[in-house]
Design an enzyme around this catalytic site. Structure first.
Site, PDB file in Angstrom:
ATOM      1  N   ASN A   9      40.711  32.258  37.945  1.00 43.29           N
ATOM      2  CA  ASN A   9      39.938  32.989  36.937  1.00 43.29           C
ATOM      3  C   ASN A   9      40.027  32.190  35.644  1.00 43.29           C
ATOM      4  O   ASN A   9      41.057  32.212  34.970  1.00 43.29           O
ATOM      5  CB  ASN A   9      40.535  34.400  36.756  1.00 43.29           C
ATOM      6  CG  ASN A   9      39.863  35.165  35.631  1.00 43.29           C
ATOM      7  OD1 ASN A   9      38.820  34.757  35.121  1.00 43.29           O
ATOM      8  ND2 ASN A   9      40.463  36.281  35.241  1.00 43.29           N
ATOM      9  N   TRP A  10      38.949  31.462  35.338  1.00 43.95           N
ATOM     10  CA  TRP A  10      38.971  30.604  34.145  1.00 43.95           C
ATOM     11  C   TRP A  10      38.849  31.426  32.855  1.00 43.95           C
ATOM     12  O   TRP A  10      39.037  30.895  31.778  1.00 43.95           O
ATOM     13  CB  TRP A  10      37.821  29.594  34.200  1.00 43.95           C
ATOM     14  CG  TRP A  10      38.004  28.488  35.194  1.00 43.95           C
ATOM     15  CD1 TRP A  10      39.084  28.248  35.993  1.00 43.95           C
ATOM     16  CD2 TRP A  10      37.055  27.444  35.482  1.00 43.95           C
ATOM     17  NE1 TRP A  10      38.867  27.120  36.765  1.00 43.95           N
ATOM     18  CE2 TRP A  10      37.631  26.615  36.474  1.00 43.95           C
ATOM     19  CE3 TRP A  10      35.777  27.115  35.014  1.00 43.95           C
ATOM     20  CZ2 TRP A  10      36.979  25.488  36.981  1.00 43.95           C
ATOM     21  CZ3 TRP A  10      35.112  25.996  35.523  1.00 43.95           C
ATOM     22  CH2 TRP A  10      35.719  25.202  36.496  1.00 43.95           C
ATOM     23  N   LYS A  11      38.508  32.687  32.964  1.00 46.65           N
ATOM     24  CA  LYS A  11      38.273  33.538  31.780  1.00 46.65           C
ATOM     25  C   LYS A  11      37.278  32.847  30.835  1.00 46.65           C
ATOM     26  O   LYS A  11      36.403  32.135  31.301  1.00 46.65           O
ATOM     27  CB  LYS A  11      39.596  33.869  31.088  1.00 46.65           C
ATOM     28  CG  LYS A  11      40.661  34.373  32.067  1.00 46.65           C
ATOM     29  CD  LYS A  11      41.811  35.026  31.393  1.00 46.65           C
ATOM     30  CE  LYS A  11      42.863  35.378  32.424  1.00 46.65           C
ATOM     31  NZ  LYS A  11      43.890  36.241  31.925  1.00 46.65           N
ATOM     32  N   HIS A  98      38.796  43.684  36.225  1.00 51.27           N
ATOM     33  CA  HIS A  98      39.916  42.968  35.602  1.00 51.27           C
ATOM     34  C   HIS A  98      40.432  43.801  34.428  1.00 51.27           C
ATOM     35  O   HIS A  98      39.663  44.432  33.712  1.00 51.27           O
ATOM     36  CB  HIS A  98      39.456  41.584  35.132  1.00 51.27           C
ATOM     37  CG  HIS A  98      40.606  40.707  34.764  1.00 51.27           C
ATOM     38  ND1 HIS A  98      41.267  40.822  33.568  1.00 51.27           N
ATOM     39  CD2 HIS A  98      41.235  39.721  35.461  1.00 51.27           C
ATOM     40  CE1 HIS A  98      42.258  39.945  33.532  1.00 51.27           C
ATOM     41  NE2 HIS A  98      42.254  39.263  34.672  1.00 51.27           N
ATOM     42  N   GLU A 100      41.395  43.020  31.595  1.00 49.60           N
ATOM     43  CA  GLU A 100      40.831  42.680  30.277  1.00 49.60           C
ATOM     44  C   GLU A 100      39.490  43.375  30.086  1.00 49.60           C
ATOM     45  O   GLU A 100      39.157  43.816  28.982  1.00 49.60           O
ATOM     46  CB  GLU A 100      40.703  41.151  30.144  1.00 49.60           C
ATOM     47  CG  GLU A 100      42.076  40.507  29.997  1.00 49.60           C
ATOM     48  CD  GLU A 100      42.181  39.067  30.470  1.00 49.60           C
ATOM     49  OE1 GLU A 100      41.146  38.419  30.705  1.00 49.60           O
ATOM     50  OE2 GLU A 100      43.323  38.592  30.618  1.00 49.60           O
ATOM     51  N   GLU A 170      47.072  43.330  40.124  1.00 52.35           N
ATOM     52  CA  GLU A 170      47.428  42.591  38.918  1.00 52.35           C
ATOM     53  C   GLU A 170      48.134  43.530  37.940  1.00 52.35           C
ATOM     54  O   GLU A 170      47.463  44.236  37.171  1.00 52.35           O
ATOM     55  CB  GLU A 170      46.177  42.027  38.253  1.00 52.35           C
ATOM     56  CG  GLU A 170      45.450  41.005  39.088  1.00 52.35           C
ATOM     57  CD  GLU A 170      44.737  39.985  38.215  1.00 52.35           C
ATOM     58  OE1 GLU A 170      44.970  38.794  38.430  1.00 52.35           O
ATOM     59  OE2 GLU A 170      43.989  40.368  37.315  1.00 52.35           O
ATOM     60  N   GLY A 176      49.145  36.817  31.914  1.00 53.39           N
ATOM     61  CA  GLY A 176      49.191  35.931  30.757  1.00 53.39           C
ATOM     62  C   GLY A 176      50.453  36.065  29.931  1.00 53.39           C
ATOM     63  O   GLY A 176      50.516  35.565  28.804  1.00 53.39           O
ATOM     64  N   SER A 216      50.673  35.780  36.048  1.00 53.84           N
ATOM     65  CA  SER A 216      51.595  34.664  35.774  1.00 53.84           C
ATOM     66  C   SER A 216      52.076  33.976  37.051  1.00 53.84           C
ATOM     67  O   SER A 216      53.231  33.560  37.163  1.00 53.84           O
ATOM     68  CB  SER A 216      52.781  35.131  34.920  1.00 53.84           C
ATOM     69  OG  SER A 216      52.322  35.638  33.680  1.00 53.84           O
ATOM     70  N   GLY A 238      45.937  31.383  33.968  1.00 58.01           N
ATOM     71  CA  GLY A 238      46.335  30.166  33.249  1.00 58.01           C
ATOM     72  C   GLY A 238      46.498  28.943  34.146  1.00 58.01           C
ATOM     73  O   GLY A 238      46.001  27.850  33.815  1.00 58.01           O
TER      74      GLY A 238
END
Ligand code: PEP
Length: 254
Positions: A9-11, A98, A100, A170, A176, A216, A238
């Site tokens: 997931n490159w966000k 997600h 976020e 998640e 993160g 993470s 990440g």
């Protein structure tokens, strides 16, 4: 069919050339090295999708996905992107739910149910994220939270539709933050998720469901997580931005 999947997931990272160059590295490494995972998926920002989908075409086991879609078919939704648009450039997956998006864009379970329907209508496989916050973990309510997210977001689907969905556990407190769920903590929740799916759709569907861990995850902890019985791979934030780290996580399945 239950598969080992490692999804990146490159966000909202990487400008166009940077994303294409990172994806080219991943594809080249995947051609040269034995990659154990049955599917490698890169979920990029929308601007990269068309180009990286072309680069992935013909590369066994490497797929691309989006990070969001709008629930409507098309129309006056300035700035949004539809499932059919994502599908039309060759993407096969979409991340939904997600944390976020749930937190910053106020995406509710009901909205996510609509987005799931839109994805499935256009043959996009949802990577559907569920997980508890730090407070929910500490108060012990996390099993209830996860069950509600499953029921309200997905359990309206038929068994055939549900079979297209990949789940990602998640824990929000691990995303993160550098705090990873221990393999035992993650396995406990993955087993609960599989049992909840079995209650609704039966053992065969539950056995076939891929359940990824995210939070993470990196080359040092991936092996201990992925060796757990109910963990079928990872959703990687990440560490998916470095080709070597990402491929090292993928290669845990060798
Ligand atoms: C994610 O955002 O899906 C994620 C797992 O991020 P990270 O690996 O950076 O914790």
């Amino acid at each position: 069919m239950r598969k080992n999947i490692v999804a990146g997931n490159w966000k909202m990272n990487l400008e166009y050339e940077q994303g294409v160059s990172l994806f080219s590295e991943i594809v080249n490494m995947a051609k040269d090295e034995v990659i154990g995972a049955q599917e490698v998926v890169v979920c990029s920002p929308a601007i990269h999708l068309s180009s990286i989908a072309k680069l992935s075409s013909g590369v066994a086991n490497v797929h691309v996905g989006a990070q969001n879609i709008h629930q409507a078919e098309s129309g006056a939704y300035t700035g949004e992107i539809s499932a059919s648009q994502v599908k039309s450039v060759g993407a096969e997956y979409v991340i939904l739910g997600h944390s976020e998006r749930r937190a910053f864009f106020k995406e509710t379970d009901a909205l996510l149910a609509d987005k799931t329907n839109a994805a499935l209508k256009h043959q996009l496989n949802p990577i559907f994220c569920i997980g508890e916050t730090k407070e929910e973990r500490e108060s012990g309510s996390f099993f209830d939270v996860i069950k509600t997210q499953l029921e309200a977001g997905l359990f309206h689907l038929s068994a055939t539709e549900f079979a297209q969905v990949v789940l990602a556990y998640e824990p929000v407190w691990a995303i993160g933050t550098g705090l990873t769920a221990s393999p035992e903590q993650a396995q406990e929740v993955h087993a609960f998720i599989r049992a909840t799916v079995a209650e609704k759709y039966g053992e065969a569907v539950a056995d076939d469901t891929s359940i990824l861990y995210g939070g993470s995850c990196n080359p040092s902890n991936a092996e201990s997580l992925f060796s757990q019985k109910d963990i079928d791979g990872g959703l990687i934030g990440g560490a998916s931005l470095k080709s070597r780290d990402f491929l090292d996580i993928v290669k845990v399945f060798n």
